[in-house]
Design an enzyme around this catalytic site. Structure first.
Site, mmCIF file in Angstrom:
data_model
loop_
_atom_site.group_PDB
_atom_site.id
_atom_site.type_symbol
_atom_site.label_atom_id
_atom_site.label_comp_id
_atom_site.label_asym_id
_atom_site.label_seq_id
_atom_site.Cartn_x
_atom_site.Cartn_y
_atom_site.Cartn_z
ATOM 1 N N GLU A 21 0.982 -1.039 -0.023
ATOM 2 C CA GLU A 21 0.140 0.050 -0.044
ATOM 3 C C GLU A 21 0.814 1.322 -0.084
ATOM 4 O O GLU A 21 1.576 1.625 0.943
ATOM 5 C CB GLU A 21 -1.041 0.094 1.217
ATOM 6 C CG GLU A 21 -1.976 1.142 1.091
ATOM 7 C CD GLU A 21 -2.921 0.800 2.345
ATOM 8 O OE1 GLU A 21 -4.116 0.571 2.272
ATOM 9 O OE2 GLU A 21 -2.562 1.409 3.540
ATOM 10 N N ASP A 66 -4.141 10.535 9.313
ATOM 11 C CA ASP A 66 -2.851 10.122 9.497
ATOM 12 C C ASP A 66 -2.399 10.915 10.706
ATOM 13 O O ASP A 66 -2.492 11.927 11.068
ATOM 14 C CB ASP A 66 -1.918 10.408 8.610
ATOM 15 C CG ASP A 66 -2.159 9.442 7.271
ATOM 16 O OD1 ASP A 66 -2.574 8.193 7.504
ATOM 17 O OD2 ASP A 66 -2.094 9.922 6.028
#
Length: 265
Positions: A47, A58
């Protein structure tokens, strides 16, 4: 013909190890070395995070990786070049985790065409609600790319059914409320989410956010997860070895090998 992602999950009795790295972190050539090290260690699905200036999903570890990639002038052209080189090295499925603005600025059709030509198998648009995804999902289908979606603890059953109708490849189950980053344990709520989603779909289910140890992987396996996604722990190894790429590769291969072994038990 079975696609690369589907082939990974068709291996019964084994949980897929999905390894995450930010494309272009800390630069193009090192990013390619990182990807190859993850593959050599046993990563089943690779990924790539597409660096973005405001990655709302994030935590600080991956935000710093995004900053390093952007500081080295990583662009979509750079990222597609990285993917092409990694694709020439391996047939491991490649997935993008990106934000919609990156796709929109490139042009939806152009982005997905270039992703397809480079060898990308799936794309997850982290900030795109499923209700607004028709154009992107149709373009993904046009180019044979699996549209992958996030499911969280707050996702209603009704909305989950909508996600399932649009999704291909696998579903990304967010194990915690909040942003990415390593945690001490797998939250019981994550396992409850796994069971709830399982009642809605036969799609493979992969758990991410906070997975960093073999014990986490074992817990997910025993609960019936089809895959585990590890990001911050990998990016942390990169960050700790920025001055020594050879040691970085060695540490990445070793870490992934240990995690992969847990995934296969």
């Amino acid at each position: 013909m079975m696609g690369r992602i589907e082939s990974v999950f068709a291996k019964k009795g084994k949980s897929a190890f999905i390894g995450f790295t930010v494309a272009g972190d800390p630069d193009k050539e090192t990013s390619i070395r990182i990807a190859k090290a993850l593959i050599d260690g046993g990563t089943d699905i690779l990924e790539f995070g597409v660096p973005f200036s405001d990655p709302v999903a994030d935590g600080p570890t991956i935000q710093r990786a995004d900053d390093r990639a952007l500081a080295s002038c990583t662009t979509p052209d750079t990222i597609f070049a990285i993917v092409r080189e990694v694709r020439a090295y391996s047939e491991v499925p490649i997935v993008f985790l990106t934000y919609y603005n990156t796709i929109y600025r490139r042009g939806i059709d152009r982005f997905y065409l270039e992703a397809h030509e480079a060898g990308v198998d799936g794309i997850l648009v982290a900030d795109m609600p499923v209700e607004e995804s028709d154009e992107v999902a149709a373009t993904a289908e046009k180019y044979g790319i699996d549209p992958i979606f996030l499911v969280t603890q707050t996702t209603s059953n009704e909305r989950m059914d909508t996600i399932v109708r649009h999704a291909r490849g696998y579903l990304y189950l967010v194990s915690v409320l909040g942003v990415t980053g390593a945690r001490k344990t797998v939250a019981p709520e994550a396992l409850a989410l796994l069971n709830r989603v399982r009642s809605h779909t036969d799609l493979p289910l992969a758990i991410g956010f906070g997975i960093s140890t073999p014990e986490h992987v074992t817990t997910c396996n025993l609960a019936g997860a089809d895959g585990v996604i590890v990001g911050s722990a990998i990016v942390d190894i990169v960050e700790k070895n920025l001055g020594n790429p050879d040691a970085m590769e060695q540490d990445l291969r070793r870490y992934v090998s240990v995690m992969k072994k847990a995934a296969e038990q």
